[in-house]
Design an enzyme around this catalytic site. Sequence first.
Site, PDB file in Angstrom:
ATOM      1  N   TYR A 118      25.279  67.458  28.565  1.00 27.02           N
ATOM      2  CA  TYR A 118      24.888  66.084  29.612  1.00 27.02           C
ATOM      3  C   TYR A 118      24.543  66.322  30.922  1.00 27.02           C
ATOM      4  O   TYR A 118      24.029  65.740  31.571  1.00 27.02           O
ATOM      5  CB  TYR A 118      25.897  65.017  29.292  1.00 27.02           C
ATOM      6  CG  TYR A 118      25.740  64.111  27.931  1.00 27.02           C
ATOM      7  CD1 TYR A 118      25.789  64.905  26.817  1.00 27.02           C
ATOM      8  CD2 TYR A 118      25.357  62.863  28.075  1.00 27.02           C
ATOM      9  CE1 TYR A 118      25.653  64.049  25.656  1.00 27.02           C
ATOM     10  CE2 TYR A 118      25.334  62.015  26.889  1.00 27.02           C
ATOM     11  CZ  TYR A 118      25.430  62.736  25.561  1.00 27.02           C
ATOM     12  OH  TYR A 118      25.224  61.852  24.578  1.00 27.02           O
ATOM     13  N   HIS A 225      24.841  43.977  27.406  1.00 27.60           N
ATOM     14  CA  HIS A 225      24.459  44.965  26.576  1.00 27.60           C
ATOM     15  C   HIS A 225      23.163  44.436  26.152  1.00 27.60           C
ATOM     16  O   HIS A 225      22.887  43.218  25.717  1.00 27.60           O
ATOM     17  CB  HIS A 225      25.176  45.395  25.260  1.00 27.60           C
ATOM     18  CG  HIS A 225      24.825  46.514  24.390  1.00 27.60           C
ATOM     19  ND1 HIS A 225      23.563  46.544  23.876  1.00 27.60           N
ATOM     20  CD2 HIS A 225      25.541  47.673  24.158  1.00 27.60           C
ATOM     21  CE1 HIS A 225      23.625  47.823  23.324  1.00 27.60           C
ATOM     22  NE2 HIS A 225      24.908  48.421  23.437  1.00 27.60           N
ATOM     23  N   THR A 237      29.871  43.419  18.479  1.00 25.19           N
ATOM     24  CA  THR A 237      30.512  44.714  17.748  1.00 25.19           C
ATOM     25  C   THR A 237      31.798  45.066  18.453  1.00 25.19           C
ATOM     26  O   THR A 237      32.198  46.130  18.772  1.00 25.19           O
ATOM     27  CB  THR A 237      29.836  45.851  17.693  1.00 25.19           C
ATOM     28  OG1 THR A 237      29.274  46.171  19.109  1.00 25.19           O
ATOM     29  CG2 THR A 237      28.515  45.493  16.914  1.00 25.19           C
ATOM     30  N   GLU A 295      34.362  51.301  25.209  1.00 27.03           N
ATOM     31  CA  GLU A 295      33.335  50.325  25.506  1.00 27.03           C
ATOM     32  C   GLU A 295      34.141  49.022  24.739  1.00 27.03           C
ATOM     33  O   GLU A 295      34.099  48.083  25.032  1.00 27.03           O
ATOM     34  CB  GLU A 295      32.148  50.610  24.701  1.00 27.03           C
ATOM     35  CG  GLU A 295      31.452  49.174  24.957  1.00 27.03           C
ATOM     36  CD  GLU A 295      29.690  49.657  24.769  1.00 27.03           C
ATOM     37  OE1 GLU A 295      28.897  49.859  25.786  1.00 27.03           O
ATOM     38  OE2 GLU A 295      29.507  49.727  23.254  1.00 27.03           O
TER      39      GLU A 295
HETATM   40  C1  5GW Z   1      28.798  63.866  23.738  1.00 25.25           C
HETATM   41  C2  5GW Z   1      28.473  63.820  22.433  1.00 25.25           C
HETATM   42  C3  5GW Z   1      28.558  62.424  22.131  1.00 25.25           C
HETATM   43  C4  5GW Z   1      28.861  61.614  22.998  1.00 25.25           C
HETATM   44  C5  5GW Z   1      29.003  61.681  24.225  1.00 25.25           C
HETATM   45  C6  5GW Z   1      28.961  63.085  24.723  1.00 25.25           C
HETATM   46  C7  5GW Z   1      28.959  63.311  25.867  1.00 25.25           C
HETATM   47  C8  5GW Z   1      29.245  62.097  27.157  1.00 25.25           C
HETATM   48  C9  5GW Z   1      29.025  64.465  26.653  1.00 25.25           C
HETATM   49  O1  5GW Z   1      28.805  65.558  25.787  1.00 25.25           O
HETATM   50  N1  5GW Z   1      29.145  64.813  27.975  1.00 25.25           N
HETATM   51  C10 5GW Z   1      29.125  63.621  28.920  1.00 25.25           C
HETATM   52  O2  5GW Z   1      29.126  63.782  30.066  1.00 25.25           O
HETATM   53  N2  5GW Z   1      29.087  62.291  28.419  1.00 25.25           N
HETATM   54  C11 5GW Z   1      29.374  61.342  29.431  1.00 25.25           C
HETATM   55  O3  5GW Z   1      29.772  60.252  28.581  1.00 25.25           O
HETATM   56  C12 5GW Z   1      27.941  61.054  29.884  1.00 25.25           C
HETATM   57  O4  5GW Z   1      28.186  60.275  31.248  1.00 25.25           O
HETATM   58  C13 5GW Z   1      27.368  59.836  28.871  1.00 25.25           C
HETATM   59  O5  5GW Z   1      26.272  59.204  29.720  1.00 25.25           O
HETATM   60  C14 5GW Z   1      28.684  59.288  28.589  1.00 25.25           C
HETATM   61  C15 5GW Z   1      28.522  58.328  27.364  1.00 25.25           C
HETATM   62  O6  5GW Z   1      28.209  58.966  26.447  1.00 25.25           O
HETATM   63  P1  5GW Z   1      26.817  58.670  25.723  1.00 25.25           P
HETATM   64  O7  5GW Z   1      25.794  58.247  26.758  1.00 25.25           O
HETATM   65  O8  5GW Z   1      26.417  59.771  24.709  1.00 25.25           O
HETATM   66  O9  5GW Z   1      27.181  57.471  25.110  1.00 25.25           O
HETATM   67  P2  5GW Z   1      25.967  56.217  24.657  1.00 25.25           P
HETATM   68  O10 5GW Z   1      26.799  55.088  23.800  1.00 25.25           O
HETATM   69  O11 5GW Z   1      25.286  55.614  25.719  1.00 25.25           O
HETATM   70  O12 5GW Z   1      24.920  56.751  23.568  1.00 25.25           O
END
Ligand code: 5GW
Length: 344
Positions: A118, A225, A237, A295
């Site tokens: 990320y 959301h 949810t 969440e």
């Molecule tokens: C990696 C794999 C699956 C889910 C989250 C991650 C992940 C999240 C990561 O490898 N590294 C990371 O820094 N994050 C942080 O958690 C980021 O700030 C990310 O925006 C936040 C939430 O995860 P998201 O964005 O994948 O969740 P959704 O629900 O927005 O898809």
Amino acid sequence: MLENWRYMLIFRSSVFGILVIFMLLMMGFWVQKENVVFPYKNEQTIDWSKTVAEKSKELEQCEKKLLSNTAENKSMGLNTLTPWLAPIVWDGTYDLSILDKQHSGTRIGLFVFAVKKYIRFLQLFLESAERYFMVGHKVTYYVFTDKVDEVVKPKMADGRILQLHNVVADQRWQDVSMRRMEILTVYTKEYMPSEIDYLVCADVDMVFTDHVGVEILGDLVATIHPGYFLSEPESFTYERRPISAAYIPDGEGDFYYMAAFYGGKVDEIYKLSVACQNGIIEDKKKNIEAVWQEESHLNRYLVYNKPTKVLSPEYLWDTNVPYGDLVKKKRFVILNKNNQEIRN
Ligand code: 5GW
Ligand code: MN
């Protein structure tokens, strides 16, 4: 004779005086009467029928809209006030120049996590924040990453600070996003109280595409959301298993909030993060995990600790969800990512 003449003079001037007073009174009545009558006369010449017809049509349309709102969904997502009278921030509901003045000197933190793959989102996130987030105000970025050396610093305006912090990269992705809560409990207690007034927490896989300013600040603030702003609470949810600490019974809850953008006064976010973190730990002890991880815990907290301000989906938009035409401004947009690739 002289006496008589005097009497005549006195008599005549009194009659004249009375006459003058009488005439003045009459003139007063006449003016008053004219004033009352005149506008009526004039108004009667205006033809209101066209205006009335237009207004009726407008009202009919409003009524239809209201009816369709209640018929199709019990959602509060399109309102501008919650039932507990917290504002729901939509474009056009506030005067930014007043709010900007109220917040001159306010210090704002932006908390963001970027570990493992990320980190690739961080540069665009920060650059777009410089362009749109709290422009003209004091901002501190709290960036948590496992690769501090790889961070590309954006060109920053005066009064804006970038703090880079090292954090461990958890193996399981569920743990990565939940780790944010743990870090929050530490920083909102130890460091942030002396550095900032308000804290805003955001996902990193996002980009600011329009103004996001002090209108979002409040004691406790959460964002609806984008996929649920027209939904009925029954279809939210929420975590529905009573065994989880994030459990929300049927019939409770107001909005489905997304954990990608929320904030508030530092001490409020401290309380929120402690509650969510405790919930996560409780669940872990039972070997369970809430349906949408932190969440779910955030939503549970906000059911019983109502936010003082709610942000409309303008502040969390997803180009993949429908009804985008109802949301005129998309200010903070979720990037499309290849989940398969980025999560492995
Ligand atoms: C990696 C794999 C699956 C889910 C989250 C991650 C992940 C999240 C990561 O490898 N590294 C990371 O820094 N994050 C942080 O958690 C980021 O700030 C990310 O925006 C936040 C939430 O995860 P998201 O964005 O994948 O969740 P959704 O629900 O927005 O898809
Ligand atoms: Mn995200």
